[in-house]
Every structure is written in structure tokens, then in C-alpha cells.
Design a protein around this motif. Structure first.
Motif, PDB file in Angstrom:
ATOM      1  N   GLU A 461     -35.089  -7.831  43.402  1.00 33.00           N
ATOM      2  CA  GLU A 461     -36.397  -7.326  44.225  1.00 33.00           C
ATOM      3  C   GLU A 461     -37.537  -7.847  43.229  1.00 33.00           C
ATOM      4  O   GLU A 461     -37.450  -8.139  42.182  1.00 33.00           O
ATOM      5  CB  GLU A 461     -36.254  -5.750  43.843  1.00 33.00           C
ATOM      6  CG  GLU A 461     -35.905  -5.187  44.967  1.00 33.00           C
ATOM      7  CD  GLU A 461     -35.611  -3.619  44.758  1.00 33.00           C
ATOM      8  OE1 GLU A 461     -36.392  -3.103  43.775  1.00 33.00           O
ATOM      9  OE2 GLU A 461     -35.400  -2.870  45.753  1.00 33.00           O
ATOM     10  N   CYS A 462     -38.677  -7.492  43.999  1.00 31.63           N
ATOM     11  CA  CYS A 462     -40.053  -7.915  43.257  1.00 31.63           C
ATOM     12  C   CYS A 462     -40.489  -6.992  42.171  1.00 31.63           C
ATOM     13  O   CYS A 462     -40.316  -5.779  42.702  1.00 31.63           O
ATOM     14  CB  CYS A 462     -41.080  -8.235  44.179  1.00 31.63           C
ATOM     15  SG  CYS A 462     -42.754  -8.512  43.292  1.00 31.63           S
ATOM     16  N   PRO A 463     -40.786  -7.353  40.930  1.00 24.87           N
ATOM     17  CA  PRO A 463     -41.009  -6.339  39.944  1.00 24.87           C
ATOM     18  C   PRO A 463     -42.374  -5.577  40.182  1.00 24.87           C
ATOM     19  O   PRO A 463     -42.325  -4.532  39.779  1.00 24.87           O
ATOM     20  CB  PRO A 463     -41.056  -6.911  38.893  1.00 24.87           C
ATOM     21  CG  PRO A 463     -41.241  -8.598  38.933  1.00 24.87           C
ATOM     22  CD  PRO A 463     -40.712  -8.606  40.394  1.00 24.87           C
ATOM     23  N   HIS A 464     -43.158  -6.352  40.785  1.00 24.95           N
ATOM     24  CA  HIS A 464     -44.665  -5.717  41.260  1.00 24.95           C
ATOM     25  C   HIS A 464     -44.530  -4.829  42.535  1.00 24.95           C
ATOM     26  O   HIS A 464     -45.296  -4.065  42.696  1.00 24.95           O
ATOM     27  CB  HIS A 464     -45.615  -6.943  41.236  1.00 24.95           C
ATOM     28  CG  HIS A 464     -45.379  -8.051  40.383  1.00 24.95           C
ATOM     29  ND1 HIS A 464     -45.577  -7.459  38.923  1.00 24.95           N
ATOM     30  CD2 HIS A 464     -45.136  -9.259  40.310  1.00 24.95           C
ATOM     31  CE1 HIS A 464     -45.333  -8.648  38.446  1.00 24.95           C
ATOM     32  NE2 HIS A 464     -44.986  -9.602  39.129  1.00 24.95           N
ATOM     33  N   CYS A 465     -43.824  -4.990  43.333  1.00 20.09           N
ATOM     34  CA  CYS A 465     -43.958  -4.483  44.643  1.00 20.09           C
ATOM     35  C   CYS A 465     -42.643  -3.667  45.212  1.00 20.09           C
ATOM     36  O   CYS A 465     -42.703  -3.141  46.230  1.00 20.09           O
ATOM     37  CB  CYS A 465     -44.147  -5.679  45.912  1.00 20.09           C
ATOM     38  SG  CYS A 465     -45.521  -6.689  45.452  1.00 20.09           S
ATOM     39  N   SER A 466     -41.506  -3.895  44.210  1.00 20.65           N
ATOM     40  CA  SER A 466     -40.440  -3.141  44.689  1.00 20.65           C
ATOM     41  C   SER A 466     -40.074  -3.209  46.225  1.00 20.65           C
ATOM     42  O   SER A 466     -39.422  -2.276  46.935  1.00 20.65           O
ATOM     43  CB  SER A 466     -40.903  -1.418  44.747  1.00 20.65           C
ATOM     44  OG  SER A 466     -39.839  -0.717  45.179  1.00 20.65           O
ATOM     45  N   ARG A 479     -39.181 -15.422  47.145  1.00 22.02           N
ATOM     46  CA  ARG A 479     -40.481 -15.499  47.082  1.00 22.02           C
ATOM     47  C   ARG A 479     -40.777 -13.863  47.467  1.00 22.02           C
ATOM     48  O   ARG A 479     -39.916 -13.059  48.325  1.00 22.02           O
ATOM     49  CB  ARG A 479     -41.235 -16.057  47.873  1.00 22.02           C
ATOM     50  CG  ARG A 479     -41.314 -17.550  47.398  1.00 22.02           C
ATOM     51  CD  ARG A 479     -42.403 -18.123  48.231  1.00 22.02           C
ATOM     52  NE  ARG A 479     -42.236 -19.560  48.226  1.00 22.02           N
ATOM     53  CZ  ARG A 479     -42.937 -20.596  48.686  1.00 22.02           C
ATOM     54  NH1 ARG A 479     -44.064 -20.059  49.287  1.00 22.02           N
ATOM     55  NH2 ARG A 479     -42.907 -21.865  48.523  1.00 22.02           N
ATOM     56  N   CYS A 480     -41.668 -13.308  46.824  1.00 20.10           N
ATOM     57  CA  CYS A 480     -42.341 -11.746  47.306  1.00 20.10           C
ATOM     58  C   CYS A 480     -43.374 -12.117  48.363  1.00 20.10           C
ATOM     59  O   CYS A 480     -44.318 -12.858  48.022  1.00 20.10           O
ATOM     60  CB  CYS A 480     -42.898 -11.053  46.134  1.00 20.10           C
ATOM     61  SG  CYS A 480     -43.663  -9.389  46.751  1.00 20.10           S
ATOM     62  N   HIS A 481     -43.311 -11.517  49.499  1.00 19.91           N
ATOM     63  CA  HIS A 481     -44.115 -11.705  50.575  1.00 19.91           C
ATOM     64  C   HIS A 481     -45.356 -10.785  50.583  1.00 19.91           C
ATOM     65  O   HIS A 481     -46.309 -11.163  51.332  1.00 19.91           O
ATOM     66  CB  HIS A 481     -43.564 -11.978  51.942  1.00 19.91           C
ATOM     67  CG  HIS A 481     -43.409 -10.511  52.594  1.00 19.91           C
ATOM     68  ND1 HIS A 481     -42.168  -9.832  52.194  1.00 19.91           N
ATOM     69  CD2 HIS A 481     -43.995  -9.891  53.454  1.00 19.91           C
ATOM     70  CE1 HIS A 481     -42.401  -8.518  52.664  1.00 19.91           C
ATOM     71  NE2 HIS A 481     -43.432  -8.667  53.729  1.00 19.91           N
ATOM     72  N   LEU A 482     -45.260 -10.035  49.473  1.00 17.59           N
ATOM     73  CA  LEU A 482     -46.524  -9.218  49.473  1.00 17.59           C
ATOM     74  C   LEU A 482     -47.498  -9.722  48.427  1.00 17.59           C
ATOM     75  O   LEU A 482     -48.703  -9.758  48.566  1.00 17.59           O
ATOM     76  CB  LEU A 482     -46.157  -7.777  49.072  1.00 17.59           C
ATOM     77  CG  LEU A 482     -45.823  -6.663  50.155  1.00 17.59           C
ATOM     78  CD1 LEU A 482     -45.293  -5.557  49.229  1.00 17.59           C
ATOM     79  CD2 LEU A 482     -46.754  -6.683  51.034  1.00 17.59           C
ATOM     80  N   CYS A 483     -46.922 -10.126  47.057  1.00 16.37           N
ATOM     81  CA  CYS A 483     -47.766 -10.633  46.206  1.00 16.37           C
ATOM     82  C   CYS A 483     -47.674 -12.045  45.973  1.00 16.37           C
ATOM     83  O   CYS A 483     -48.522 -12.633  45.112  1.00 16.37           O
ATOM     84  CB  CYS A 483     -47.727  -9.920  45.084  1.00 16.37           C
ATOM     85  SG  CYS A 483     -46.075 -10.212  44.113  1.00 16.37           S
ATOM     86  N   GLY A 484     -46.613 -12.645  46.499  1.00 20.19           N
ATOM     87  CA  GLY A 484     -46.496 -14.264  46.181  1.00 20.19           C
ATOM     88  C   GLY A 484     -45.555 -14.701  44.997  1.00 20.19           C
ATOM     89  O   GLY A 484     -45.583 -15.791  44.843  1.00 20.19           O
TER      90      GLY A 484
HETATM   91 ZN   LIG Z   1     -44.670  -8.708  44.797  1.00 20.27          ZN
END
Ligand SMILES: [Zn+2]
Ligand SMILES: [Zn+2]
Length: 745
Positions: A461-466, A479-484
Motif C-alpha cells: 500500500e502507499c504510505p501517503h494515500c492508504s 506506483r501510487c496513482h494518487l500521489c505518484g
Molecule cells: Zn500515494
């Protein structure tokens, strides 16, 4: 008389015209007109009456035609169209085209049909002569002699296998007569005539239903805007509450719209509504409104509503625009369904538009669900919506028992991936022996680019966006597609170190094969979008299932919507993880909803139901709360997460998607744009991205996206639109805004 017209001509502008003398009485705000634009005539809708501010009146052209003698858009619909254009960043002409069906815009002709019936009886001698001379004419005569009323000519001719000339001969002799009638082409009228079992009598209400109905009846009398959320567990009789509310609205002289997520899947509800309307108020009809209607059916339905002849419309998303007169109630069934969101411009949400339309008409909006969306639930908790609850199933039936199978153990035991675990296989064999029916659900296919460990169930999981990280094959990254956020794709599980990390997803076909091996004597049918290309096949299979001709139904969750089969005692969910690990902050909500809705299909008859759910992450909150049927617990936990990360309902989300064939150019312009927005509007919103979309390439077009997290949409969208107009976009970069997106991939 001068009017401002929104032409449906592919641009977003109000143009003014003079109305010639002969058309004045028919022209009003909302009228559908034909006007000259450039060198052609275009359709348009009158938006205002009055002269333009900046154009000499004597140079105005004339309105060429007024299509209907009444406004095609009522005052509230016209207001609604302006709100939608602003809120969803859509052009006025596309909004109007969405509101007025194509059949109506094109002014299709009302179809007439010839009916045939007996005019006089023949004597025995005449009949004998006819048999001898013209046997086919006699066949036709004999058929119609037994009929009590007139029937459509084509139908009679095909039943009796006779030709039009036989009919003509008998009509000329005065034996038969033909009448030409305007046809009301109502969808699903066939369902009723084939004698589907539908109780038209109201069910007795239990105490909770009684409280809900009493509250709604009181509210409806005030004829003021309001919203109620009806939260009722599966099988608690929400439909009965809807029907009573509809009855009350009609009794008070109002009109009603009922929205369902997909009409093709809810013939039962439609049939019940139809027969109930007939029982409570003879002569009351309803217009069924959905995407499979023919042009003629659409036009008939629309005219019946616009003229006030019919006061009830039921249908999917676009029925929210039905021209119902004196609208006083809008029911939105299964309000949590993502199907209410349109994924092309205007990208509106049917439920949210329903609430806005109710506001504009001073009507009541009743939202119902067993698993309300967190947006609606938060509104109810904050006191903005009334909350009505049905906590028990009708007739005090119990909720099904709920077993969660740990697939990590099953995989270890079977020494490899298995689609049917032992507990599920045992339960299935038992049901088949007892001649009870079962449904196996497989999560929707198509999206499977998350990676999950087969040993411990871990998902990155992305640590910034859950949200789940997305695997990008092209450069072997997650990749996280919310924050990159980006990192190399792992070869071993980050948690337990196992090399068993891989793609997810089981196809319906593979599951069907496993079921056939397990239960060779069972009658099995598969239902998914591949097998359901023919639209009637769906109803056919459901009909056979209802009659008990099928033991096991295997399919995607499309078969989970609102179906009620009393003999289904076992429901299996083959892969609960798939919906949980899509890169969407609503993944948990979707999983919880899916589990509860799917479980709700079991044990609706007299026998107790059982649910078996297979998962590699059995401890996940969504699964545990669903297992205990604890909606409030789930909502509280999930709302806290949303609050922490600033997701809806805390803030609104706007997705800005960019597409182009040249990846470098696309990336460059997306970044330039993001910089510009940060400069100008950065203080009023949070920006995340730009990042590649989770599906980074579709049909040779690359996709990047940017997310705006905003406290209020209307304040931002206007400024954003102006900024878009000023920005120098290259021709080969396309961009679009999606406000309150439901689909994040
Ligand atoms: Zn993210
Ligand atoms: Zn692991």
C-alpha cells in the motif's frame, strides 16, 4: 418576443432569436425549438425570454419551428441543467441532450397499430362454406370468435398462421373489424402478461416498517424539500416502504420518480410496482425508462409523463430527468451503487442529481440501501438527512450464518492455488444432496494489477494515500496513482519474505470448471458479461433458476443485485480480496457492500442461509464487519480513515485525466498544467500528482492524472474551467474533469 436559446450544436453558448407571430403562443422557457445556426437548422431549448444585452435586436434571426406545444424541459429541469453544467464542468448542450431523449429531440412519430376483432358471428352454414372455400380465413375467424377483446393484427396473423389478405377479405365482408389505436409501448408489459407471480396486495407492515412509513407519509404531506435515508438490512422489506411512500405521494396529488441501478436486473421490482399501482389506484400507470428502450417506447413514455397522463416513472440513472409533473417524491433504490455515476460527459451522479432535483421542486428524496454509501450515511449522522432504519428481516427470518475461509491455509494444504476451498466444496455437496440452490460469486474481472502474497496475504500500500499500489509491467515498478510514489516491484514479499508474490484474479470460467469437477451431476449455469451478450439470456437464466431448473449459478456480482430466490440457501464468494485491493480509497467500502449484498441473497425463504467467503486476508476489517453484519461499526471505522486522509465525504475529489499518444509530451504538459494550478489555486485546494493512471495506456493512448481535493466543488470548478480555457493545450493532448469520481482506475 425574443428568446435566448441553447442550441444543441456542439458549442456552449446562448443565442438569441425573434419568435414569429404564429409560434408565440407555443413558445415558453423550456420549449424545444429549431433555429438557424450558421447555414443549418439546429434543435435548441429556450433558456430565457428577453432581448440580448450586446446584440442589435433588428439583426436577430427567426425561430423556425416549435417542436412540441409544451416545454420539453420543465422549469426545474432547466434550473437543474444549469446546476449540472456548473458542477460537473459540462457543456450546456451535452447536459440538455442527456435530459431530453434522442427520440424526443428527433420528434419521432407516435406509432399507431391496427387491432382486429370480431364484427359479427357467422352462421353454421356460413362457417361450413368458409371451411371449404377458404380454410385459412376460417382459422382466423375461429380464433377471434373466442376472444373477448381486440388484438394486434400482426399477433393474430402469426398465431393463426394466416395472411393479411385473409384478414382483408373478412373485413371487407364485415365479419371482422379493424381499429387503429395509438400504441403504448411499455417495456416489461410482457412480464406481467406471462403471469409472473407478483403479489399486488400490500404486505402487512412490521413495527419498524410501520414507523418508517408513518414518518414518510407525514413528510410527504408537507410538500417540502427533504432527504431521508432508509437503511434496511437485506430482506427487511424496503420495497414495501417505497411502495407505501409512492402511494402516499400519489394520493396527495404528486408525481413520482423511482430510480433503480439497472432496470434489466430488477424486473421483479418493476412488476411489483406496476401491479401495486393498479391495485391502489386503478388507472395509475408507470413509465419504465431504461437504456434498452426502442425510440418509440421512449417517446411514448416521455409524452405520457410530460402531458401529465402518467405520474410515475421508474428507471435507471437517466430516469432522474423524466418530465414528471408536480414531482413530490424521488426514490433512489440501492443508493450506494456506483452504476448511478455516468462515465461519459456529463459525468453526473444520479443520486446526487436526484437530491438536487428534489430541492428545486420542493420534493422529498428517499434514499434506500442495506449498505448506504458513506457519503449518505455521513449526511444522516450530521442530521442533514433523516434516518429510517429496518434492522430485521421480514417475518423475523434470521440473517445467514457467515463463514470466512482462510485461503492461505487452503493453498498450503492443497499445495497450490485452488478455487474452491474444502469448507466451500463440502457445503456445496451438502446443498446439492438436499436439492437446495446455490450461487457462487466471482468478483468482477478485468482489473488485477495489484500484487498479493499467496503465503501471508500481504498487499503493498502507499504510505501517503492508504490505497493499493499498482504494478506497472513496462518498467517493473509499483506506483501510487494518487500521489505518484514509486518503488521497484518486489520479487519477494516485503512482510514474510516468501517468493509467492503474484497477480490476483480467477476467471468465472475457471471457477465454473472447478464446480463441474466437484459436482458432475449438478445443473450449472454461468452468468457474466461474456455469456450475457444477448440481453434476454439474462432473464431466461434467472427464470430457469427461479423454477429450480438450475442448481448452481456462477457469476460476477451483476447477479447479486436485488435478486430474491427463496430456495437459495448457500452463497459462496470465491475471491473476496479482489475488490479490496483495487487502488481506490473506496475499496473497503465496496468490499463490505459486496459481502453484505451477496450474503443477502441467501436464506430469503423458509430455510436458513449460509455464506462462505474465501480470502487471503480474512482478518481485514471489511470482511470482519460484514461477517457480523455490523454496518455502524464499519461506517465508524471507515469514516475515521476517510477523515484522516481527507477523502470523501470529508472533502470532494476531482479527477483530472490527461490522454495522449506521445508519452513525453503528455507528461510535460500535465506537469506544466499542475504547476499553473498550484500557482493560481494552490491555496484553496490540495493537489496530488501528477501520476500515471493505474491503467497507464488504453488503445495506444497514455494516461496521466491529477487529483484535486476540495472542500466545495462549485467554488473551484468555475475557476478551474477558466484556467483550462486560457491554457495553451496542444492538439494531441486531451483532458477531462471528473467531479466526485466513482471509478478511480
Ligand atoms: Zn500515494
Ligand atoms: Zn508474505
Amino acid at each position: 418576443m425574443i428568446v435566448g436559446v441553447h442550441p444543441l450544436a456542439g458549442f456552449d453558448k446562448l443565442l438569441h432569436y425573434k419568435v414569429p407571430e404564429g409560434l408565440r403562443s407555443a413558445t415558453a422557457v423550456g420549449s424545444l425549438v429549431r433555429v438557424p445556426v450558421g447555414r443549418t437548422l439546429c434543435l435548441g431549448v429556450v433558456g430565457v425570454v428577453g432581448p440580448p444585452e450586446d446584440f442589435p435586436v433588428d439583426k436577430l434571426k427567426l425561430v423556425a419551428e416549435v417542436i412540441y406545444p409544451f416545454p420539453a424541459l420543465t422549469r426545474d429541469l432547466l434550473q437543474l441543467s444549469r446546476w449540472m453544467a456548473g458542477y460537473y464542468a459540462a457543456a450546456m448542450d451535452t447536459v440538455i441532450e442527456t435530459m431530453i431523449p434522442a427520440a424526443v429531440r428527433h420528434g419521432a412519430r407516435v406509432k399507431e397499430r391496427t387491432f382486429i376483432s370480431l364484427a359479427r358471428k357467422l352462421t353454421a352454414e356460413e362457417q361450413a362454406a368458409l371451411i371449404k372455400r377458404a380454410p385459412s380465413q376460417h382459422r382466423l375467424y375461429a380464433f377471434l370468435e373466442k376472444q373477448l377483446k381486440a388484438h394486434p393484427r400482426e399477433l393474430v396473423l402469426s398465431r393463426t398462421k394466416t395472411s393479411a389478405s385473409s384478414a382483408r377479405a373478412l373485413v371487407e365482408r364485415g365479419v371482422l373489424k379493424e381499429t387503429i389505436t395509438r400504441v403504448e409501448r411499455h417495456a416489461y408489459s410482457d412480464e406481467l402478461s406471462h403471469g409472473e407471480l407478483v403479489a399486488s396486495q400490500p404486505h402487512a407492515l412490521n413495527a419498524e416498517q410501520g414507523v418508517a412509513v408513518a414518518s414518510l407519509e407525514k413528510t410527504l404531506l408537507t410538500r417540502r424539500f427533504g432527504v431521508s435515508l432508509l437503511h434496511g438490512v437485506t430482506g427487511s422489506g424496503k420495497t414495501e416502504v417505497y411502495l407505501r411512500a409512492i402511494q402516499a405521494a400519489l394520493a396527495a396529488g404528486g408525481g413520482v420518480i423511482m430510480l433503480v441501478p439497472e432496470v434489466a436486473l430488477t424486473p421483479q421490482t418493476v412488476a411489483r410496482l406496476r401491479s401495486r399501482l393498479e391495485a391502489i389506484a386503478p388507472g395509475h400507470k408507470c413509465v419504465v425508462w431504461h437504456s434498452h428502450l426502442s425510440e418509440g417506447e421512449r417517446l411514448d413514455g416521455w409524452l405520457a409523463l410530460a402531458s401529465g397522463e402518467v405520474r410515475v416513472a421508474v428507471g435507471a440513472r437517466s430516469a432522474v430527468f423524466a418530465p414528471v409533473r408536480d414531482l413530490s417524491l424521488i426514490v433512489v433504490d440501492e443508493e450506494h451503487e456506483p452504476a448511478y455515476k455516468q462515465d461519459e460527459s456529463p459525468r453526473y451522479h444520479g443520486r446526487d442529481v436526484a437530491v438536487m432535483r428534489a430541492r428545486l421542486c420542493g420534493a422529498h428524496c428517499l434514499l434506500g440501501s442495506a449498505t448506504p454509501s458513506l457519503e449518505s450515511h455521513a449526511n444522516a449522522l450530521a442530521g442533514r438527512y433523516g434516518l429510517l432504519r429496518l434492522t430485521r428481516r421480514v417475518d423475523s427470518r434470521s440473517l445467514p450464518s457467515f463463514t470466512v475461509v482462510d485461503m492461505r491455509i487452503e493453498v498450503a494444504r492443497a499445495r497450490g492455488l485452488t478455487s474452491l476451498s474444502r469448507p466451500l466444496a463440502e457445503a456445496m455437496s451438502l446443498r446439492l444432496e438436499r436439492k437446495e440452490q446455490m450461487i457462487l460469486f466471482i468478483n468482477r474481472r478485468g482489473y488485477s494489477s495489484s500484487m498479493q502474497c499467496r503465503k501471508c496475504g500481504h498487499v503493498e500500500e502507499c504510505p501517503h494515500c492508504s490505497v493499493t499500489m499498482t504494478y506497472h509491467r513496462t518498467d517493473e515498478t509499483l506506483r501510487c496513482h494518487l500521489c505518484g510514489e514509486q518503488r521497484p516491484a518486489p520479487v519477494r514479499c516485503a512482510k514474510c519474505g516468501a517468493p509467492d508474490i503474484r497477480w490476483r484474479g480467477l476467471g468465472t470460467q475457471r471457477v465454473e470448471e472447478a464446480v463441474r469437477r466437484l459436482l458432475p451431476r449438478a445443473r450449472i449455469e454461468r452468468m457474466d458479461t461474456d455469456t450475457m451478450i444477448k440481453k434476454n439470456r439474462f432473464r431466461e437464466i434467472l427464470g430457469e433458476f427461479r423454477k429450480g431448473k438450475i442448481d448452481v449459478l456462477v457469476g460476477t456480482q451483476m447477479i447479486g443485485k436485488g435478486l430474491d430466490f427463496p430456495n437459495v440457501t448457500l452463497v459462496g464468494l470465491v475471491d473476496a480480496d479482489l475488490s479490496m485491493h483495487i487502488p481506490d480509497f473506496r475499496a473497503n467500502e465496496r468490499t463490505f457492500q459486496l459481502l453484505v449484498q451477496v450474503a443477502g441473497r441467501a436464506g430469503r425463504g423458509d430455510r436458513a442461509g449460509e455464506v462462505v467467503v474465501q480470502s487471503f486476508t480474512p482478518q481485514a476489517e471489511a470482511i470482519q464487519f460484514a461477517r457480523h453484519a455490523d454496518y455502524d461499526g464499519f461506517s465508524a471505522a471507515e469514516l475515521e480513515v476517510r477523515e484522516r486522509f481527507g477523502y470523501p465525504p470529508k472533502r470532494h475529489l476531482i479527477r483530472h485525466l490527461f490522454r495522449g499518444t506521445n508519452p513525453d509530451k503528455l507528461k510535460f504538459f500535465t506537469e506544466q498544467w499542475a504547476k499553473k494550478v498550484r500557482e493560481v489555486m494552490g491555496g484553496r485546494m490540495e493537489l496530488r500528482g501528477p501520476a500515471p493512471a493505474p491503467i497507464e495506456k488504453i488503445k495506444d493512448e497514455y494516461r496521466w492524472q491529477l487529483w484535486y481535493f476540495v472542500p466545495s466543488v462549485t467554488k473551484v470548478i468555475g475557476d478551474l474551467s477558466r484556467l483550462r480555457d486560457e491554457f495553451a493545450w496542444p492538439d494531441d493532448v486531451k483532458e477531462m474533469l471528473d467531479v466526485d469520481p466513482m471509478n478511480l482506475v
